[in-house]
Design an enzyme around this catalytic site. Structure first.
Site, mmCIF file in Angstrom:
data_model
loop_
_atom_site.group_PDB
_atom_site.id
_atom_site.type_symbol
_atom_site.label_atom_id
_atom_site.label_comp_id
_atom_site.label_asym_id
_atom_site.label_seq_id
_atom_site.Cartn_x
_atom_site.Cartn_y
_atom_site.Cartn_z
ATOM 1 N N HIS A 58 -11.275 -2.790 74.470
ATOM 2 C CA HIS A 58 -11.234 -1.448 73.879
ATOM 3 C C HIS A 58 -11.876 -1.417 72.485
ATOM 4 C CE1 HIS A 58 -8.643 2.404 74.448
ATOM 5 N NE2 HIS A 58 -9.688 2.677 73.725
ATOM 6 N N TYR A 68 -3.430 4.279 76.414
ATOM 7 C CA TYR A 68 -3.132 5.708 76.617
ATOM 8 C C TYR A 68 -1.683 5.906 77.093
ATOM 9 C CZ TYR A 68 -8.255 5.957 76.441
ATOM 10 O OH TYR A 68 -9.568 5.823 76.075
ATOM 11 N N LYS A 92 -8.893 -0.571 80.091
ATOM 12 C CA LYS A 92 -9.272 -1.263 78.845
ATOM 13 C C LYS A 92 -8.131 -2.122 78.296
ATOM 14 C CE LYS A 92 -11.871 2.918 77.712
ATOM 15 N NZ LYS A 92 -11.002 4.023 78.100
ATOM 16 N N ASP A 117 -11.533 7.208 83.919
ATOM 17 C CA ASP A 117 -11.520 6.321 82.754
ATOM 18 C C ASP A 117 -10.093 6.191 82.208
ATOM 19 O OD1 ASP A 117 -13.168 4.875 80.617
ATOM 20 O OD2 ASP A 117 -11.834 6.171 79.450
#
Ligand code: NDP
Length: 349
Positions: A149, A87, A116, A82
């Protein structure tokens, strides 16, 4: 299958004997056959799409040993990774994916890779550059799943507002041109989901949301079952992620109910939490930067819980505690109609 489970821990243990805690060397290779779905009896038939593995590997907050951790996860047996643009580590995750594939002899098609779209790329004219950037950094030709997201757009002046319909329609094109096999959403409210479904020909394949024993959202999961939408549980260890503010409920992995069940069933607390999530038919995506924990979490697939264990864990749901709620910092209301961060359970229709 039983024999396979017996062999794997030995292989993993011998490969990890010389590994210092927290350091995951790229050259180590556990060898073994790999179970992909939980070993315990599911209480519900999981609504899977295209065989999405119920156990995945989260990558938020993977920093210094990110590539090593992802590679190790693949070598250990995880087949679902994931990721997200937000990030800030997709390049390193991509290196880990390439290394993991090389060392296991697997191919891209053997993995389920999710990424995402971040809020600053909701403008329909920017959406394609966002997925292209993720594909390039991850070093893959396509994604299995591309999530929105949040239902939130950050405008040019940094102002946030709820905006998702045009963005969603733009994302639909990526299924047609093969950049992703599925599109999904994350952190949507019931009203936002209904509104989306009423205005699109692309039903989301997956909804990713916060779910753990302290935030069970049972009615909300049932709503997704009814609509044929798979649910992925993020933050399956509740407030364990250090980014979250510790809340009222105690550390989930130290909770008496969880640790007692763990002792009784010969599992660890983390394995119990993960198996509980999978037994509900949701996929779970725990993150860890530690080799031992990645291995431990993977072996949740073998942790067999009884119905009465699951019922005891269901009791913890009274906490209704949401850890991930940026409503205040973003200046808008999220999660309307859902169990909220104050512990008030608001029913949705
Ligand atoms: P998790 O519930 O996975 O918990 C992670 C924390 O638990 C880390 O601090 C980790 O420490 C620790 N941990 C992991 N395994 C163990 C273990 N066996 N024993 C004790 N501690 C352990 O939290 P996340 O919030 O990271 O959620 C998982 C994933 O979900 C994310 O990484 C991300 O991919 C996704 N996510 C998606 C969101 C969304 O908005 N769609 C929001 C939040 C998460 P250490 O690393 O030091 O081992």
């Amino acid at each position: 299958m039983k024999t396979i489970f017996m062999l794997l821990p030995l292989a993993v243990l011998s490969a990890s004997q010389n590994v210092e805690y927290g350091q995951i060397p790229l050259e180590e290779q556990p060898i073994g056959e790999i179970p992909l779905q939980p070993g315990s009896v599911l209480t519900t038939e999981p609504l899977t799409i295209d065989g999405i593995p119920l156990l995945g590997f989260g990558t938020w907050n993977l920093k210094t040993n990110c590539s090593e951790a992802v590679s190790w996860a693949i070598q250990t047996g995880y087949r679902h990774i994931d990721c997200a643009a937000a990030y800030g580590n997709e390049y390193d995750v991509g290196r880990g994916i390439a290394d993991g594939l090389l060392k296991t002899g697997l191919t891209r098609e053997d993995l389920w890779i999710t990424s995402k779209l971040w809020n600053d790329h909701h403008d329909p004219n920017k959406v394609e550059s966002a997925i292209d950037d993720s594909l390039e950094k991850l070093g893959v030709g396509y994604l299995d799943l591309y999530h929105m997201h949040w239902p939130v757009r950050t405008g040019s002046l940094g102002r946030n507002y709820i905006d998702y319909r045009d963005t969603w329609n733009a994302m639909g094109a990526f299924v047609e041109n093969g950049k992703t096999r599925h599109i999904g959403v994350s952190n949507f409210s019931p009203h936002q989901m209904e509104n989306l479904l009423n205005h699109t020909s692309h039903t989301p394949s997956v909804h990713q949301m916060e779910l753990h024993p302290y935030l069970q959202q049972n009615d909300w999961i049932k709503w997704h079952e009814k609509h044929g939408i798979h649910v992925t549980a993020y933050s399956p260890f509740a407030g364990t992620n250090p980014t979250y503010q510790p809340g009222d409920p105690e550390h989930l992995l130290k909770n008496d109910v969880i640790t007692k069940i763990a002792d009784k069933r010969g599992c660890t607390a983390a394995q119990v939490a993960l198996q509980w999530g999978m037994a509900r038919g949701t996929s779970v995506i725990p993150k860890t930067s530690h080799l031992e924990r990645a291995t431990e979490n993977f072996h949740s697939l073998e942790c067999v819980l009884k119905k009465k264990d699951l019922e005891k864990i269901d009791e913890l749901g009274k906490a209704h505690h949401r850890f991930n709620n940026p409503s205040k910092s973003w200046g808008l209301g999220l999660y309307e109609g859902l169990e909220d961060s104050k512990g008030e359970h608001k029913e949705h229709s």
